[in-house]
Design a protein around this motif. Structure first.
Motif, PDB file in Angstrom:
ATOM      1  N   LEU A   1      10.781  -3.179   3.853  1.00  0.00           N
ATOM      2  CA  LEU A   1      11.316  -3.365   5.212  1.00  0.00           C
ATOM      3  C   LEU A   1      12.069  -4.686   5.331  1.00  0.00           C
ATOM      4  O   LEU A   1      13.073  -4.776   6.039  1.00  0.00           O
ATOM      5  CB  LEU A   1      10.184  -3.327   6.249  1.00  0.00           C
ATOM      6  N   GLU A   2      11.566  -5.704   4.630  1.00  0.00           N
ATOM      7  CA  GLU A   2      12.242  -7.013   4.640  1.00  0.00           C
ATOM      8  C   GLU A   2      13.597  -6.917   3.954  1.00  0.00           C
ATOM      9  O   GLU A   2      14.586  -7.481   4.430  1.00  0.00           O
ATOM     10  CB  GLU A   2      11.382  -8.067   3.921  1.00  0.00           C
ATOM     11  N   VAL A   3      13.606  -6.203   2.836  1.00  0.00           N
ATOM     12  CA  VAL A   3      14.862  -6.012   2.103  1.00  0.00           C
ATOM     13  C   VAL A   3      15.875  -5.314   3.021  1.00  0.00           C
ATOM     14  O   VAL A   3      17.041  -5.711   3.115  1.00  0.00           O
ATOM     15  CB  VAL A   3      14.630  -5.159   0.827  1.00  0.00           C
TER      16      VAL A   3
ATOM     17  N   VAL B   1      20.816   4.187   3.652  1.00  0.00           N
ATOM     18  CA  VAL B   1      19.556   3.858   2.976  1.00  0.00           C
ATOM     19  C   VAL B   1      18.509   4.948   3.218  1.00  0.00           C
ATOM     20  O   VAL B   1      18.280   5.348   4.357  1.00  0.00           O
ATOM     21  CB  VAL B   1      18.995   2.503   3.492  1.00  0.00           C
ATOM     22  N   ILE B   2      17.919   5.407   2.116  1.00  0.00           N
ATOM     23  CA  ILE B   2      16.767   6.306   2.224  1.00  0.00           C
ATOM     24  C   ILE B   2      15.548   5.521   1.754  1.00  0.00           C
ATOM     25  O   ILE B   2      15.544   4.962   0.660  1.00  0.00           O
ATOM     26  CB  ILE B   2      16.931   7.568   1.349  1.00  0.00           C
ATOM     27  N   MET B   3      14.543   5.469   2.609  1.00  0.00           N
ATOM     28  CA  MET B   3      13.347   4.710   2.261  1.00  0.00           C
ATOM     29  C   MET B   3      12.330   5.647   1.620  1.00  0.00           C
ATOM     30  O   MET B   3      12.140   6.779   2.048  1.00  0.00           O
ATOM     31  CB  MET B   3      12.788   4.080   3.527  1.00  0.00           C
ATOM     32  N   LEU B   4      11.703   5.139   0.556  1.00  0.00           N
ATOM     33  CA  LEU B   4      10.696   5.908  -0.173  1.00  0.00           C
ATOM     34  C   LEU B   4       9.356   5.233  -0.002  1.00  0.00           C
ATOM     35  O   LEU B   4       9.251   4.023  -0.170  1.00  0.00           O
ATOM     36  CB  LEU B   4      11.022   5.924  -1.674  1.00  0.00           C
ATOM     37  N   THR B   5       8.354   6.012   0.331  1.00  0.00           N
ATOM     38  CA  THR B   5       7.048   5.372   0.443  1.00  0.00           C
ATOM     39  C   THR B   5       5.900   6.297   0.114  1.00  0.00           C
ATOM     40  O   THR B   5       5.991   7.508   0.282  1.00  0.00           O
ATOM     41  CB  THR B   5       6.836   4.746   1.831  1.00  0.00           C
TER      42      THR B   5
ATOM     43  N   GLY C   1       2.622   8.161   3.743  1.00  0.00           N
ATOM     44  CA  GLY C   1       3.355   9.179   4.494  1.00  0.00           C
ATOM     45  C   GLY C   1       2.883   9.334   5.929  1.00  0.00           C
ATOM     46  O   GLY C   1       2.995  10.403   6.501  1.00  0.00           O
ATOM     47  N   THR C   2       2.368   8.265   6.499  1.00  0.00           N
ATOM     48  CA  THR C   2       1.879   8.410   7.862  1.00  0.00           C
ATOM     49  C   THR C   2       3.023   8.307   8.861  1.00  0.00           C
ATOM     50  O   THR C   2       4.087   7.756   8.563  1.00  0.00           O
ATOM     51  CB  THR C   2       0.861   7.305   8.211  1.00  0.00           C
ATOM     52  N   GLU C   3       2.780   8.835  10.025  1.00  0.00           N
ATOM     53  CA  GLU C   3       3.766   8.801  11.106  1.00  0.00           C
ATOM     54  C   GLU C   3       4.193   7.363  11.416  1.00  0.00           C
ATOM     55  O   GLU C   3       5.359   7.059  11.576  1.00  0.00           O
ATOM     56  CB  GLU C   3       3.151   9.438  12.360  1.00  0.00           C
ATOM     57  N   GLN C   4       3.219   6.464  11.428  1.00  0.00           N
ATOM     58  CA  GLN C   4       3.470   5.048  11.726  1.00  0.00           C
ATOM     59  C   GLN C   4       4.474   4.430  10.749  1.00  0.00           C
ATOM     60  O   GLN C   4       5.422   3.772  11.158  1.00  0.00           O
ATOM     61  CB  GLN C   4       2.125   4.290  11.662  1.00  0.00           C
ATOM     62  N   ASP C   5       4.278   4.716   9.443  1.00  0.00           N
ATOM     63  CA  ASP C   5       5.189   4.182   8.429  1.00  0.00           C
ATOM     64  C   ASP C   5       6.583   4.739   8.586  1.00  0.00           C
ATOM     65  O   ASP C   5       7.576   4.043   8.408  1.00  0.00           O
ATOM     66  CB  ASP C   5       4.687   4.526   7.025  1.00  0.00           C
ATOM     67  N   LYS C   6       6.622   6.005   8.912  1.00  0.00           N
ATOM     68  CA  LYS C   6       7.906   6.665   9.055  1.00  0.00           C
ATOM     69  C   LYS C   6       8.684   6.037  10.216  1.00  0.00           C
ATOM     70  O   LYS C   6       9.857   5.698  10.087  1.00  0.00           O
ATOM     71  CB  LYS C   6       7.663   8.155   9.324  1.00  0.00           C
ATOM     72  N   VAL C   7       7.982   5.839  11.331  1.00  0.00           N
ATOM     73  CA  VAL C   7       8.612   5.250  12.504  1.00  0.00           C
ATOM     74  C   VAL C   7       9.082   3.835  12.204  1.00  0.00           C
ATOM     75  O   VAL C   7      10.203   3.454  12.524  1.00  0.00           O
ATOM     76  CB  VAL C   7       7.637   5.265  13.705  1.00  0.00           C
ATOM     77  N   GLU C   8       8.226   3.054  11.531  1.00  0.00           N
ATOM     78  CA  GLU C   8       8.602   1.683  11.168  1.00  0.00           C
ATOM     79  C   GLU C   8       9.837   1.651  10.298  1.00  0.00           C
ATOM     80  O   GLU C   8      10.740   0.842  10.504  1.00  0.00           O
ATOM     81  CB  GLU C   8       7.463   0.998  10.402  1.00  0.00           C
TER      82      GLU C   8
ATOM     83  N   LEU D   1      12.240   3.936   9.999  1.00  0.00           N
ATOM     84  CA  LEU D   1      13.443   4.356  10.719  1.00  0.00           C
ATOM     85  C   LEU D   1      13.852   3.304  11.743  1.00  0.00           C
ATOM     86  O   LEU D   1      15.031   3.033  11.927  1.00  0.00           O
ATOM     87  CB  LEU D   1      13.230   5.717  11.390  1.00  0.00           C
ATOM     88  N   ASP D   2      12.844   2.690  12.386  1.00  0.00           N
ATOM     89  CA  ASP D   2      13.139   1.633  13.367  1.00  0.00           C
ATOM     90  C   ASP D   2      13.857   0.454  12.725  1.00  0.00           C
ATOM     91  O   ASP D   2      14.690  -0.188  13.343  1.00  0.00           O
ATOM     92  CB  ASP D   2      11.843   1.099  14.003  1.00  0.00           C
ATOM     93  N   SER D   3      13.493   0.166  11.490  1.00  0.00           N
ATOM     94  CA  SER D   3      14.078  -1.008  10.854  1.00  0.00           C
ATOM     95  C   SER D   3      15.456  -0.712  10.278  1.00  0.00           C
ATOM     96  O   SER D   3      16.068  -1.574   9.677  1.00  0.00           O
ATOM     97  CB  SER D   3      13.155  -1.530   9.766  1.00  0.00           C
TER      98      SER D   3
END
Ligand code: CA
Length: 227
Positions: free
Chosen positions: A59-61, A76-80, A83-90, A92-94
């Motif tokens: 997220l910092e990057v 940018v496609i983020m890989l993680t 897979g929780t909803e919270q991570d997904k929202v974070e 996309l928000d960033s």
């Protein structure tokens, strides 16, 4: 060219191999510093960014990339793994454009990459559009639409429309249109212009009235709302 920032070598190799097999040029980076260096040298079309990295959070990057005008719009496609909803929202928000949870298959990854590249290309194409009321012209594709209907114009009709729309509000005399479009360097048959304007208006249907006649002078593209 697609870049990937991922600290796990196994995943990095798998993805780079999958990308190359699908015809993409791809480079993988283990650490953010190597990625930044590469981005300075060559901007990729898209970045696959791991969320969990040892030195710097993904997220910092992403925040750094978004704050630099050169990479502000880099897809940018983020890989993680998370897979929780919270991570997904974070993510996309960033400012990530898409998000894929690990583990993922090569086919899913490739299709998400292609979809994002298509979306990016569409939004670029959209800026290459001239519009006037319901008329849309896409110069790069040489296409004209009146409302949602595609309009087939002759080359001269198209050139006339483009000239008027690019200089919206400016009045052109018949002679200046002849010179500009037909290339006559003498006062030719100014009726030629009238004939083409008439067929152009007919083809544009209801939108044809946006091509205005200025009595005794010539023509202009107006917005049709003032009179
Ligand atoms: Ca990782």
């Amino acid at each position: 060219m697609i870049y990937m920032l991922e600290d796990e070598e196994g995943i990095r190799n798998f993805v780079i191999y999958a990308l190359k097999s699908s015809g993409f040029d791809a480079r993988g980076f283990e650490a953010p510093s190597a990625l930044y260096e590469a981005v300075n040298e060559e901007l990729p079309e898209l970045l696959l960014l791991d969320r969990m990295l040892p030195d710097e959070d993904g997220l910092e990057v992403l925040k750094k990339l978004r704050s630099d005008p050169r990479t502000r719009k880099l897809p940018v496609i983020m890989l993680t793994a998370k897979g929780t909803e919270q991570d997904k929202v974070e993510g996309l928000d960033s400012g990530a454009d898409d998000y894929i949870a690990k583990p993922f298959g090569a086919m899913e990854l490739i299709s998400r990459i292609k979809a994002l590249l298509r979306r990016t290309a569409d939004s670029h194409a959209d800026t290459d559009r001239l519009s006037l009321g319901g008329i849309s012209v896409y110069p790069s594709k040489h296409e004209v639409f009146a409302g949602s209907e595609k309009v087939n114009l002759t080359l001269k009709e198209y050139d006339l429309l483009l000239m008027l729309m690019r200089n919206r509000g400016q009045v052109f005399s018949r002679d200046s249109l002849l010179r500009e479009i037909w290339g006559y360097d003498f006062a030719g048959e100014s009726r030629t212009v009238d004939v083409h304007i008439r067929t152009l208006r007919q083809k544009l249907g209801d939108c044809g009235e946006l091509i205005e006649t200025i009595r005794g002078v010539g023509y202009k593209a107006g917005d049709g709302s003032l009179d």
